[in-house]
Design a protein around this motif. Structure first.
Motif, PDB file in Angstrom:
ATOM      1  N   SER A 184       0.817  -1.202   0.000  1.00 19.03           N
ATOM      2  CA  SER A 184       0.000   0.000   0.000  1.00 19.03           C
ATOM      3  C   SER A 184       0.858   1.262   0.000  1.00 19.03           C
ATOM      4  O   SER A 184       0.349   2.346  -0.241  1.00 19.03           O
ATOM      5  N   LEU A 185       2.180   1.115   0.239  1.00 20.89           N
ATOM      6  CA  LEU A 185       3.060   2.277   0.079  1.00 20.89           C
ATOM      7  C   LEU A 185       3.120   2.715  -1.378  1.00 20.89           C
ATOM      8  O   LEU A 185       3.167   3.907  -1.685  1.00 20.89           O
ATOM      9  N   ASP A 186       3.113   1.728  -2.298  1.00 20.58           N
ATOM     10  CA  ASP A 186       3.113   2.077  -3.725  1.00 20.58           C
ATOM     11  C   ASP A 186       1.847   2.828  -4.083  1.00 20.58           C
ATOM     12  O   ASP A 186       1.870   3.804  -4.838  1.00 20.58           O
ATOM     13  N   ILE A 187       0.730   2.363  -3.496  1.00 26.09           N
ATOM     14  CA  ILE A 187      -0.538   3.054  -3.749  1.00 26.09           C
ATOM     15  C   ILE A 187      -0.464   4.471  -3.204  1.00 26.09           C
ATOM     16  O   ILE A 187      -0.942   5.422  -3.831  1.00 26.09           O
ATOM     17  N   ALA A 188       0.159   4.634  -2.026  1.00 26.11           N
ATOM     18  CA  ALA A 188       0.277   5.965  -1.438  1.00 26.11           C
ATOM     19  C   ALA A 188       1.086   6.886  -2.344  1.00 26.11           C
ATOM     20  O   ALA A 188       0.720   8.049  -2.566  1.00 26.11           O
ATOM     21  N   LEU A 189       2.192   6.367  -2.902  1.00 34.29           N
ATOM     22  CA  LEU A 189       3.010   7.172  -3.822  1.00 34.29           C
ATOM     23  C   LEU A 189       2.179   7.625  -5.019  1.00 34.29           C
ATOM     24  O   LEU A 189       2.176   8.804  -5.389  1.00 34.29           O
ATOM     25  N   LEU A 190       1.447   6.661  -5.610  1.00 35.27           N
ATOM     26  CA  LEU A 190       0.628   7.002  -6.772  1.00 35.27           C
ATOM     27  C   LEU A 190      -0.438   8.018  -6.405  1.00 35.27           C
ATOM     28  O   LEU A 190      -0.692   8.965  -7.145  1.00 35.27           O
ATOM     29  N   TYR A 191      -1.047   7.830  -5.231  1.00 36.79           N
ATOM     30  CA  TYR A 191      -2.120   8.732  -4.815  1.00 36.79           C
ATOM     31  C   TYR A 191      -1.585  10.144  -4.634  1.00 36.79           C
ATOM     32  O   TYR A 191      -2.235  11.117  -5.032  1.00 36.79           O
ATOM     33  N   ALA A 192      -0.374  10.269  -4.074  1.00 30.38           N
ATOM     34  CA  ALA A 192       0.198  11.599  -3.868  1.00 30.38           C
ATOM     35  C   ALA A 192       0.383  12.307  -5.202  1.00 30.38           C
ATOM     36  O   ALA A 192       0.067  13.492  -5.346  1.00 30.38           O
ATOM     37  N   LEU A 193       0.881  11.555  -6.215  1.00 30.03           N
ATOM     38  CA  LEU A 193       1.108  12.178  -7.521  1.00 30.03           C
ATOM     39  C   LEU A 193      -0.210  12.531  -8.198  1.00 30.03           C
ATOM     40  O   LEU A 193      -0.389  13.634  -8.727  1.00 30.03           O
ATOM     41  N   ILE A 194      -1.176  11.588  -8.163  1.00 32.35           N
ATOM     42  CA  ILE A 194      -2.440  11.823  -8.865  1.00 32.35           C
ATOM     43  C   ILE A 194      -3.237  12.923  -8.186  1.00 32.35           C
ATOM     44  O   ILE A 194      -3.923  13.706  -8.842  1.00 32.35           O
ATOM     45  N   ASN A 195      -3.124  13.018  -6.863  1.00 36.68           N
ATOM     46  CA  ASN A 195      -3.808  14.073  -6.118  1.00 36.68           C
ATOM     47  C   ASN A 195      -3.372  15.445  -6.621  1.00 36.68           C
ATOM     48  O   ASN A 195      -4.192  16.332  -6.861  1.00 36.68           O
ATOM     49  N   PHE A 196      -2.074  15.599  -6.814  1.00 39.64           N
ATOM     50  CA  PHE A 196      -1.535  16.867  -7.321  1.00 39.64           C
ATOM     51  C   PHE A 196      -2.052  17.166  -8.723  1.00 39.64           C
ATOM     52  O   PHE A 196      -2.564  18.259  -9.004  1.00 39.64           O
ATOM     53  N   VAL A 197      -1.949  16.158  -9.600  1.00 39.14           N
ATOM     54  CA  VAL A 197      -2.383  16.370 -10.986  1.00 39.14           C
ATOM     55  C   VAL A 197      -3.873  16.686 -11.034  1.00 39.14           C
ATOM     56  O   VAL A 197      -4.319  17.560 -11.788  1.00 39.14           O
ATOM     57  N   ALA A 198      -4.664  16.003 -10.180  1.00 40.11           N
ATOM     58  CA  ALA A 198      -6.106  16.224 -10.188  1.00 40.11           C
ATOM     59  C   ALA A 198      -6.434  17.649  -9.769  1.00 40.11           C
ATOM     60  O   ALA A 198      -7.281  18.308 -10.387  1.00 40.11           O
ATOM     61  N   THR A 199      -5.734  18.150  -8.728  1.00 39.26           N
ATOM     62  CA  THR A 199      -5.988  19.529  -8.286  1.00 39.26           C
ATOM     63  C   THR A 199      -5.725  20.511  -9.411  1.00 39.26           C
ATOM     64  O   THR A 199      -6.543  21.391  -9.705  1.00 39.26           O
ATOM     65  N   ILE A 200      -4.561  20.342 -10.066  1.00 43.18           N
ATOM     66  CA  ILE A 200      -4.219  21.254 -11.152  1.00 43.18           C
ATOM     67  C   ILE A 200      -5.237  21.151 -12.280  1.00 43.18           C
ATOM     68  O   ILE A 200      -5.666  22.153 -12.860  1.00 43.18           O
ATOM     69  N   ALA A 201      -5.666  19.911 -12.595  1.00 44.94           N
ATOM     70  CA  ALA A 201      -6.603  19.729 -13.704  1.00 44.94           C
ATOM     71  C   ALA A 201      -7.944  20.371 -13.399  1.00 44.94           C
ATOM     72  O   ALA A 201      -8.536  21.027 -14.264  1.00 44.94           O
ATOM     73  N   ILE A 202      -8.444  20.185 -12.168  1.00 47.75           N
ATOM     74  CA  ILE A 202      -9.730  20.802 -11.805  1.00 47.75           C
ATOM     75  C   ILE A 202      -9.632  22.314 -11.936  1.00 47.75           C
ATOM     76  O   ILE A 202     -10.495  22.968 -12.526  1.00 47.75           O
ATOM     77  N   LEU A 203      -8.542  22.898 -11.392  1.00 50.79           N
ATOM     78  CA  LEU A 203      -8.389  24.353 -11.437  1.00 50.79           C
ATOM     79  C   LEU A 203      -8.290  24.843 -12.865  1.00 50.79           C
ATOM     80  O   LEU A 203      -8.878  25.859 -13.235  1.00 50.79           O
TER      81      LEU A 203
END
Lengths: 164, 109, 118
Positions: free
Chosen positions: B62-81
């Motif tokens: 689940s650490l790998d999932i956490a890494l992916l989530y951190a990256l996708i969270n950032f991209v999602a914020t930028i994309a929404i904005l």
């Protein structure tokens, strides 16, 4: 042109190391072809998007480490101040929007400075202009101009300010 | 239960409490930007929770999932904005260049 | 009890202190997001106190995991959070500022009338 090759090789090496680390196999046989494929596609896409320059190549300048140590202390200090405001029984604040002049011209230095202002709680960079940043402060006490000058001096020392 | 397991459990519970507060802000947040901020902060707490969870139950996956989530969270914020600023995701980088807002773009929201 | 286990226990104690402090900071930041009056002030509580809390929790987890592959991944996670978090906060603030959202600019007390706090 040679610099471009250097950046490409650095990027490939860093990506390979990252893949070897994260896959957990090292550079042994299983899934190795998939790793090579993903690295090649990433480097190709970076070149095609025209992003391959000094900023996109992940490397760490040693002078940054001292700066990060100093920044960490500032972050902790500002965090305690913000938490004291937030957890007080009665919140009393006076938010301000202020403009601070910035003389740095190097892109990396300017980005570092803006991110440092944002990282210390109490001030957030809202807009980046040619000669200065517009900051939002949670309270007047976070927005002393001499504090901003100290930040700028430290960033200038850390990046060496090679000019544009 | 060992000492570290109790600590992990407590920290996980505190993170869940913080996540619930973020959900409250997400639902009552009066402006769009409050909601974007709440989603971003919620994602940051999910990442931390995944990291704590990985060590608490001893599953490093689940650490790998956490890494992916951190990256996708950032991209999602930028994309929404980006979507809500330009009403489109297909704006080229060069068209976003002018650092100052046009005067006619000041209204809205 | 030999020396190794004493050392082990000390490391676990330090890691527990770090993690509990970090989680407390994250929780306080979340309380701030609920209590503060307008978007721009909430942004301070949401974005930045989180970053310190996250780094402390990850530091505690690294101590707890010892010298393994897990620690390396945790360190990478900490680096990613450290780099992306201020950028995301700046992006939200910049978008709000450019869209013309007006910040609250007068002195504000949490026990006065609340309806003007947008």
């Amino acid at each position: 042109m040679t610099r471009k090759w250097l950046y490409g090789v650095t990027l490939t090496l860093v990506l390979t190391a990252l893949w070897a680390l994260l896959s957990g196999y090292g550079l042994k046989q299983p899934l190795l072809s998939l790793g090579v494929f993903s690295i090649v596609v990433t480097v190709w896409m970076t070149i095609r998007m025209g992003l391959l320059d000094g900023e996109s190549t992940p490397y760490l300048r040693l002078r940054y480490l001292a700066y990060w140590g100093w920044l960490a202390r500032e972050i902790v200090k500002a965090n305690i101040a913000v938490l004291r405001i937030v957890l007080a029984p009665v919140i009393e604040i006076k938010p301000v929007v202020t403009r601070t002049p910035v003389t740095l011209t190097d892109d990396v230095a300017r980005a570092t400075l803006a991110n440092s202002y944002t990282l210390t709680p109490g001030t957030v960079t809202m807009e980046i202009e040619e000669g200065g940043f517009i900051l939002h402060g949670l309270d007047e006490s976070f927005c002393g101009q001499e504090g901003f000058r100290t930040f700028e001096r430290k960033v200038k020392a850390a990046t060496g300010e090679r000019g544009a | 239960m060992t000492f570290t397991a109790i600590i992990d459990f407590t920290v996980g519970l505190m993170l869940v409490g913080a996540m619930l507060l973020m959900l409250v802000r997400l639902f009552i947040g009066p402006t769009l930007y409050d909601r974007v901020l709440a989603v971003n902060a919620f994602g940051a707490k999910i990442v931390l929770f995944l990291a704590v969870f990985a060590l608490a139950v001893g599953r490093a996956d689940s650490l790998d999932i956490a890494l992916l989530y951190a990256l996708i969270n950032f991209v999602a914020t930028i994309a929404i904005l980006k979507f809500f600023s330009y009403r489109s995701l297909e704006v080229a980088l060069d068209d976003m260049k002018p650092a100052r807002p046009r005067d006619d773009a000041g209204e809205g929201v | 009890m030999d020396w190794m286990s004493v050392l082990q226990f000390a490391v676990h104690l330090v890691s527990a202190a770090l993690m509990l402090t970090g989680a407390g900071i994250v929780l306080a930041g979340a309380v701030g997001v609920i209590r503060l009056p307008d978007f721009y002030t909430r942004m301070h509580a949401a974005g930045m106190t989180d970053t310190l809390g996250a780094e402390l929790i990850i530091l505690g987890l690294i101590l707890q995991a010892g010298f393994t592959l897990v620690s390396v991944k945790l360190a990478l996670l900490g680096l990613i959070i450290f780099l992306t978090s201020p950028t995301a906060t700046h992006a939200v603030a910049n978008a709000a500022y450019r869209s013309g959202l007006k910040p609250l600019l007068r002195r504000w007390r949490s026990d006065e009338n609340r309806e003007d706090a947008a």
